[in-house]
Design an enzyme around this catalytic site. Sequence first.
Site, short mmCIF file in Angstrom:
data_model
loop_
_atom_site.label_atom_id
_atom_site.label_comp_id
_atom_site.label_asym_id
_atom_site.label_seq_id
_atom_site.Cartn_x
_atom_site.Cartn_y
_atom_site.Cartn_z
N GLY A 173 0.83 -1.19 0.00
CA GLY A 173 0.00 0.00 0.00
C GLY A 173 0.86 1.24 0.00
N ILE A 174 0.24 2.38 0.24
CA ILE A 174 0.96 3.65 0.24
C ILE A 174 1.19 4.12 1.67
CG2 ILE A 174 -1.16 5.02 0.10
CD1 ILE A 174 0.39 7.02 -1.61
N GLY A 222 4.24 5.63 4.89
CA GLY A 222 5.58 5.53 5.42
C GLY A 222 6.02 4.10 5.67
N MET A 223 5.11 3.28 6.24
CA MET A 223 5.49 1.92 6.57
C MET A 223 5.79 1.07 5.33
SD MET A 223 4.88 -1.42 6.97
CE MET A 223 3.16 -1.46 6.47
N GLU A 244 -1.88 -3.03 -6.79
CA GLU A 244 -2.85 -2.02 -7.23
C GLU A 244 -2.12 -0.73 -7.59
OE1 GLU A 244 -6.49 -1.31 -4.81
OE2 GLU A 244 -5.58 0.65 -4.43
N GLY A 277 -8.58 -1.51 -2.87
CA GLY A 277 -8.49 -2.93 -3.15
C GLY A 277 -8.05 -3.75 -1.95
N LYS A 313 -5.64 15.67 18.44
CA LYS A 313 -5.27 17.08 18.36
C LYS A 313 -5.03 17.72 19.71
CE LYS A 313 -7.51 17.99 13.90
NZ LYS A 313 -8.56 18.78 13.18
#
Length: 447
Positions: free
Chosen positions: A220-221, A223-224, A245, A343, A370
């Site tokens: 996936g997208i 940092g990890m 994907e 996906g 926050k």
Amino acid sequence: MDYSTLYKQKLTSAEKAAQTIKSGDWVDYGWCVNTSVAVDKALAARMHELEDVKIRGGVLVWMPEIFKIENPGNHFIWNSWHMSGIERKAAAAGFGFYSPLRYSELPRWYTENIKHVDVAVFQVAPMDSEGYFNFGLSASHLKALIDCSAVVIVEVNKNMPNCLNGIDDKVHISDVDMIVEGDNPPLAEIPNKAEPTEVDVAISNLIIEEIPNGACLQLGIGGMPNTLGSMIAKSDLKDLSVHTEMYVDAFVDIALAGKISGAKKAIDTGKQVYAFAAGTKKLYDYVHNNPECMAAPVSYTNDVRVISQIDNFVSVNNAVDIDLFGQVNAETSGVKQISGAGGQLDFVLGAYLSKGGKSFICCSSTFTQKDGTVSSRIRPTLETGSVVTDTRANVHWFVTEYGKVNLKGLSTWQKAEALISVAHPDFRDQLIKEAEKMQIWKRSNKR
């Protein structure tokens, strides 16, 4: 055949192309880095004349000009297939909405359900000698979109990579109504985080020891996954392959380190297969005219039946939070939409069906709100309004910086015990108390 004459006949200005859009129309802006630029700017200049324009797109990596007009909600609605930060702002402003659908279903949805789009406009690579415009970074669902669009407008961008070896990865000039040559803007980039966090490294270490030589990767997208990619590039792993994907910079790092051969793939042998790509210029340069990379529609890349044919498939994706029943939310914060189904479920299911395959859902054990309050991502139950992306029956491996657990087939008390074991230590006692209230904790459970 020389298509230059036909090209000149269909060549027009962005302003004239934008004039084809009328009040009440359904318009499609394409996808991610292929999103319209020139026609978008021209449409923004005349949007005040229009109302009830309904526009589809997704994974925006820059803010369209139409978003910047005064009172955009009085003139159009943005319908997103997958929310980015920019689209979340549109939702908060009242003119952006998410369209829930498994990403893999998108091509079929266009051709069988919607059947008609008034105007489709998106960026493409320059026309080749055979009269084709390559979709470049987003094969995705663009061919299906074209098949059901009354008017097709392509914006030629000389900076768009030519992505080879694909299925439904291009459109012929005969199927195009208008051609716009814009200013050839540099492609939008998604920069990598400067330094991986300790959590990213810890989770990546736990996953990398589960990856065998010859594995096929889907990342996936975030940092990890990028951290994992960098660590794989420095590892002793070999003969890896890619079927994903989204193609991200991490894959480039792994390939340039000589770890990807694709030799062990039963299908598309030697090819790195992806539905769309986004990242830095390094990635764009790498995929351009690269015969080792294969652009394909998402109905192929995310098809569970296709994924299951690839042995040792390893899928790695992020989550927002998970509850003690094992329900994964990767899309919302309560009722606030922050991402999309994408996906993830397809790869969770497909990887498990693969011989030797594993899917990993990952997240940090905590997050800071926050007001500075630290909260657990492992919750007794999902927050009211949160969406279940992966049902408890389907989740395979779950990982935090405190460990990894295989949740497949566990009873409710076993699942609660396993999840609490990888929660942040500061929250474990409270989670046990909540599990007891919900009657999914046994007194004999390990503490």
